[in-house]
Design an enzyme around this catalytic site. Sequence first.
Site, PDB file in Angstrom:
ATOM      1  N   CYS A 283       0.521  -1.286  -0.053  1.00 38.16           N
ATOM      2  CA  CYS A 283       0.208   0.340   0.303  1.00 38.16           C
ATOM      3  C   CYS A 283       0.740   1.447   0.269  1.00 38.16           C
ATOM      4  O   CYS A 283       0.777   2.408  -0.906  1.00 38.16           O
ATOM      5  CB  CYS A 283      -0.912   0.434   0.531  1.00 38.16           C
ATOM      6  SG  CYS A 283      -0.076   0.198   3.010  1.00 38.16           S
ATOM      7  N   HIS A 331      -2.731   1.210   7.055  1.00 33.61           N
ATOM      8  CA  HIS A 331      -2.924   1.314   5.685  1.00 33.61           C
ATOM      9  C   HIS A 331      -3.293   2.346   4.658  1.00 33.61           C
ATOM     10  O   HIS A 331      -3.273   3.538   5.645  1.00 33.61           O
ATOM     11  CB  HIS A 331      -4.394   0.158   4.941  1.00 33.61           C
ATOM     12  CG  HIS A 331      -4.420   0.002   3.952  1.00 33.61           C
ATOM     13  ND1 HIS A 331      -3.848  -0.564   3.776  1.00 33.61           N
ATOM     14  CD2 HIS A 331      -5.204   0.530   2.742  1.00 33.61           C
ATOM     15  CE1 HIS A 331      -4.276  -0.731   1.454  1.00 33.61           C
ATOM     16  NE2 HIS A 331      -5.434   0.180   1.879  1.00 33.61           N
ATOM     17  N   HIS A 343      -6.088   1.504  -4.479  1.00 28.02           N
ATOM     18  CA  HIS A 343      -5.203   1.367  -3.668  1.00 28.02           C
ATOM     19  C   HIS A 343      -4.691  -0.119  -3.672  1.00 28.02           C
ATOM     20  O   HIS A 343      -5.260  -0.496  -4.364  1.00 28.02           O
ATOM     21  CB  HIS A 343      -5.372   1.510  -1.487  1.00 28.02           C
ATOM     22  CG  HIS A 343      -6.795   0.311  -1.358  1.00 28.02           C
ATOM     23  ND1 HIS A 343      -6.864  -0.506  -0.501  1.00 28.02           N
ATOM     24  CD2 HIS A 343      -7.777  -0.345  -2.905  1.00 28.02           C
ATOM     25  CE1 HIS A 343      -8.355  -1.234  -0.803  1.00 28.02           C
ATOM     26  NE2 HIS A 343      -8.443  -0.956  -2.115  1.00 28.02           N
TER      27      HIS A 343
END
Length: 369
Positions: A283, A331, A343
């Site tokens: 990510c 994240h 993402h």
Amino acid sequence: MGPGKRTLLPGKRSVLAAVTVVCAVTVLAAPGTAFAAPGPSPTPSPNASSSSPPAPVSNKDLEAVRLKLEKLYHAAAVATDEYNAAEEATEKQSAEIVALAKRIVEGKEKLAELKKRAGAAAAAQYRSGGLPDEAHLMLSDDPQEFLDGAGRVLQGERATKGLLAEMTRTQQDLELYARDASAQWHKLEAGRKAKAAAQKRIEKRIAAAEKLESRLETEEKERLAQLEEAAAYKAQTAWLDSGVLKDLDSKATKEGRKAVEYATAQLGKPYEWGAEGPKTYDCSGLTSQAWVSAGHGIPRTSQEQWKRLKRVDIADMRPGDLIIYNADASHVAMYIGDGAIIHAPRPGRTVTVAGAGSMPILGVVRPDA
């Protein structure tokens, strides 16, 4: 046991298969716990059919699996951030050690030159008969020679003092460089250990998640995917219904557009923990490289992006901004406008577009503030 098959005794397709997934969830509750082998099937009654299909896994059981997978992949994401941070630190420490080594070499060469000059001065004094310059002046009968010589003596004394002071400073610098290099080596070793430990945690969590998923039949995997989509849709709908986008200024900067273009070009590429492209990403690897392409270097990990980049209100969010998720900032995704993000979700998934509110938002940061 290959993917898509339950653990069953050869030739047996008993009703125990229906609860295998639930048992797996219970066993996985403690990290690192191994899967228990299912017990023997009960002896079928004379009226029971040995070829009867297994009872279907209920949505309630699949929801328990979904939540467990979510926890496992979240733990893997936290460990991935730790791994990336340790890797970044070791790279920095290695570079500092190399720089210190160069300074030490340069310092030793300088010290050798200073010692050479000091030796030359001592040799010159020896050749003059071993008498100090002041004594030679006192023996001179020429007043002008005496005055000229006195000036030279003062210059020589200053030069000698300066030479000795420079030698002392150089020696002190060398000692400081050596201490710094030793400290950096200790940090480097600690970073390597932290990196290795994080890697073990990542692999352990991912292996547990994959093992859990492998117990599901194809139809159950499809239903699990539907449950994941439904949960994300529910969260996104609630986020949009809050009116968060009502007054949103979605005009991107030139750099923000470049970052979004880069991220968009990576759609469909696989997730891989620790990866920064160009074929795979995690990510924060995706978001950091997107902004590098836009001319802005930003921290490598989602936690450091949250700590060090400027924070902005959601109402002020614009394309290219980064949305940080989860209370532990484990994240990160890039906002692209209209309530959507790009993402790299997790292992087994690819870079994709999703709803910005489909996960718990911690906050928003702006790389080009």
